[in-house]
Design a protein around this motif. Structure first.
Motif, PDB file in Angstrom:
ATOM      1  N   SER A  52     -49.472 -11.056 -18.497  1.00 45.41           N
ATOM      2  CA  SER A  52     -48.003 -10.996 -18.394  1.00 45.41           C
ATOM      3  C   SER A  52     -47.579 -11.541 -17.036  1.00 45.41           C
ATOM      4  CB  SER A  52     -47.518  -9.558 -18.553  1.00 45.41           C
ATOM      5  OG  SER A  52     -47.761  -9.074 -19.822  1.00 45.41           O
ATOM      6  N   LEU A 104     -33.380  -0.208 -18.320  1.00 43.08           N
ATOM      7  CA  LEU A 104     -34.119  -0.995 -19.322  1.00 43.08           C
ATOM      8  C   LEU A 104     -34.871  -0.093 -20.296  1.00 43.08           C
ATOM      9  CD1 LEU A 104     -35.545  -3.890 -17.114  1.00 43.08           C
ATOM     10  CD2 LEU A 104     -33.740  -4.049 -18.850  1.00 43.08           C
ATOM     11  N   VAL A 105     -35.439   0.984 -19.793  1.00 48.51           N
ATOM     12  CA  VAL A 105     -36.179   1.906 -20.650  1.00 48.51           C
ATOM     13  C   VAL A 105     -35.237   2.600 -21.634  1.00 48.51           C
ATOM     14  CG1 VAL A 105     -37.512   4.064 -20.648  1.00 48.51           C
ATOM     15  CG2 VAL A 105     -38.089   2.246 -19.056  1.00 48.51           C
ATOM     16  N   PHE A 107     -32.585   1.448 -22.892  1.00 46.88           N
ATOM     17  CA  PHE A 107     -32.223   0.484 -23.929  1.00 46.88           C
ATOM     18  C   PHE A 107     -33.444  -0.154 -24.599  1.00 46.88           C
ATOM     19  CE2 PHE A 107     -28.307   0.590 -21.362  1.00 46.88           C
ATOM     20  CZ  PHE A 107     -27.425   0.970 -22.364  1.00 46.88           C
ATOM     21  N   GLN A 108     -34.609   0.472 -24.424  1.00 47.72           N
ATOM     22  CA  GLN A 108     -35.855   0.033 -25.067  1.00 47.72           C
ATOM     23  C   GLN A 108     -36.224  -1.415 -24.746  1.00 47.72           C
ATOM     24  OE1 GLN A 108     -37.873   2.132 -26.940  1.00 47.72           O
ATOM     25  NE2 GLN A 108     -36.488   3.748 -26.254  1.00 47.72           N
ATOM     26  N   GLN A 109     -36.020  -1.847 -23.498  1.00 46.70           N
ATOM     27  CA  GLN A 109     -36.336  -3.209 -23.076  1.00 46.70           C
ATOM     28  C   GLN A 109     -37.476  -3.244 -22.048  1.00 46.70           C
ATOM     29  OE1 GLN A 109     -34.790  -5.857 -24.534  1.00 46.70           O
ATOM     30  NE2 GLN A 109     -33.824  -4.294 -25.797  1.00 46.70           N
ATOM     31  N   HIS A 110     -38.307  -2.232 -22.047  1.00 43.94           N
ATOM     32  CA  HIS A 110     -39.335  -2.129 -21.012  1.00 43.94           C
ATOM     33  C   HIS A 110     -40.724  -2.581 -21.447  1.00 43.94           C
ATOM     34  CE1 HIS A 110     -39.962   1.586 -23.270  1.00 43.94           C
ATOM     35  NE2 HIS A 110     -41.155   1.656 -22.720  1.00 43.94           N
ATOM     36  N   GLN A 111     -40.888  -2.977 -22.667  1.00 46.52           N
ATOM     37  CA  GLN A 111     -42.224  -3.321 -23.156  1.00 46.52           C
ATOM     38  C   GLN A 111     -42.881  -4.455 -22.362  1.00 46.52           C
ATOM     39  OE1 GLN A 111     -43.954  -1.502 -25.227  1.00 46.52           O
ATOM     40  NE2 GLN A 111     -45.717  -2.831 -24.931  1.00 46.52           N
ATOM     41  N   SER A 112     -42.108  -5.436 -21.946  1.00 42.04           N
ATOM     42  CA  SER A 112     -42.708  -6.550 -21.200  1.00 42.04           C
ATOM     43  C   SER A 112     -43.068  -6.141 -19.771  1.00 42.04           C
ATOM     44  CB  SER A 112     -41.759  -7.741 -21.181  1.00 42.04           C
ATOM     45  OG  SER A 112     -40.522  -7.373 -20.620  1.00 42.04           O
ATOM     46  N   MET A 119     -44.441   1.991 -26.778  1.00 41.84           N
ATOM     47  CA  MET A 119     -42.999   2.255 -26.911  1.00 41.84           C
ATOM     48  C   MET A 119     -42.801   3.426 -27.861  1.00 41.84           C
ATOM     49  SD  MET A 119     -41.136  -1.443 -26.954  1.00 41.84           S
ATOM     50  CE  MET A 119     -39.503  -0.868 -26.597  1.00 41.84           C
ATOM     51  N   THR A 124     -41.584   6.528 -23.176  1.00 45.59           N
ATOM     52  CA  THR A 124     -40.277   6.437 -22.524  1.00 45.59           C
ATOM     53  C   THR A 124     -40.123   7.538 -21.481  1.00 45.59           C
ATOM     54  OG1 THR A 124     -39.307   5.465 -24.502  1.00 45.59           O
ATOM     55  CG2 THR A 124     -37.788   6.473 -22.942  1.00 45.59           C
TER      56      THR A 124
END
Length: 168
Positions: A52, A104-105, A107-112, A119, A124
């Motif tokens: 990544s 970000l977490v 809004f569930q945008q933390h995977q990257s 997830m 979370t």
């Protein structure tokens, strides 16, 4: 040992004691900064191993600020204390990034950013908890820095007391 040599030795001991006392005003700050440095170094390593590279920018940025703050702390072993500008900038930056990551977490945008954390609700909660701990530590450091800058910290009082006692 002659009397002159004893006086010189005593003066050196006093100077070293004073430098150490001033340096110890930043004791907690140094250890929290090193803690963040190690955490971010691990984060970079994990992201690198998980392929990544684009997400490595955030922890690399924090690493650069942490290294600069550590260098600033290293140079503070002196009687002439300067304000810890870079340490303050690092902890402010760290707080902002922690807040952004919490958002970000949510809004569930933390995977990257955290591909090594699943997830899920537990993932979370884990990420948010870690970021809240980071926020707490950075805010404690900033409060401590403010006290030091205002010369209202306990260690400064000890330094002044010691300086008054050696002049007697």
């Amino acid at each position: 040992m002659q009397e002159h040599e004893k006086k010189v030795l005593e003066k050196r001991k006093q100077d070293a004691a004073i430098k150490t006392m001033y340096y110890n005003r930043y004791f907690m700050i140094r250890y929290v900064t090193v803690f963040f440095l190690v955490i971010n170094l691990n984060w970079v390593a994990i992201l690198y191993l998980m392929d990544s590279p684009t997400m490595m920018l955030i922890p690399c940025l924090l690493l650069v600020f942490a290294i600069r703050a550590m260098w600033e702390q290293y140079t503070m072993y002196t009687k002439d204390q300067k304000k810890a500008r870079y340490t303050k900038y690092f902890h402010w930056t760290s707080m902002v990034i922690n807040l952004v990551i919490i958002i970000l977490v949510i809004f569930q945008q933390h995977q990257s950013l955290f591909p090594f954390i699943k997830m899920s609700l537990a993932g979370t909660i884990t990420v948010i908890s870690i970021q809240l701990i980071g926020l707490l530590l950075s805010s404690l450091v900033l409060v401590k820095l403010k006290k030091i800058n205002l010369k209202k910290d306990k260690q400064y009082k000890r330094v002044k007391h010691y300086l008054a006692s050696i002049k007697l």
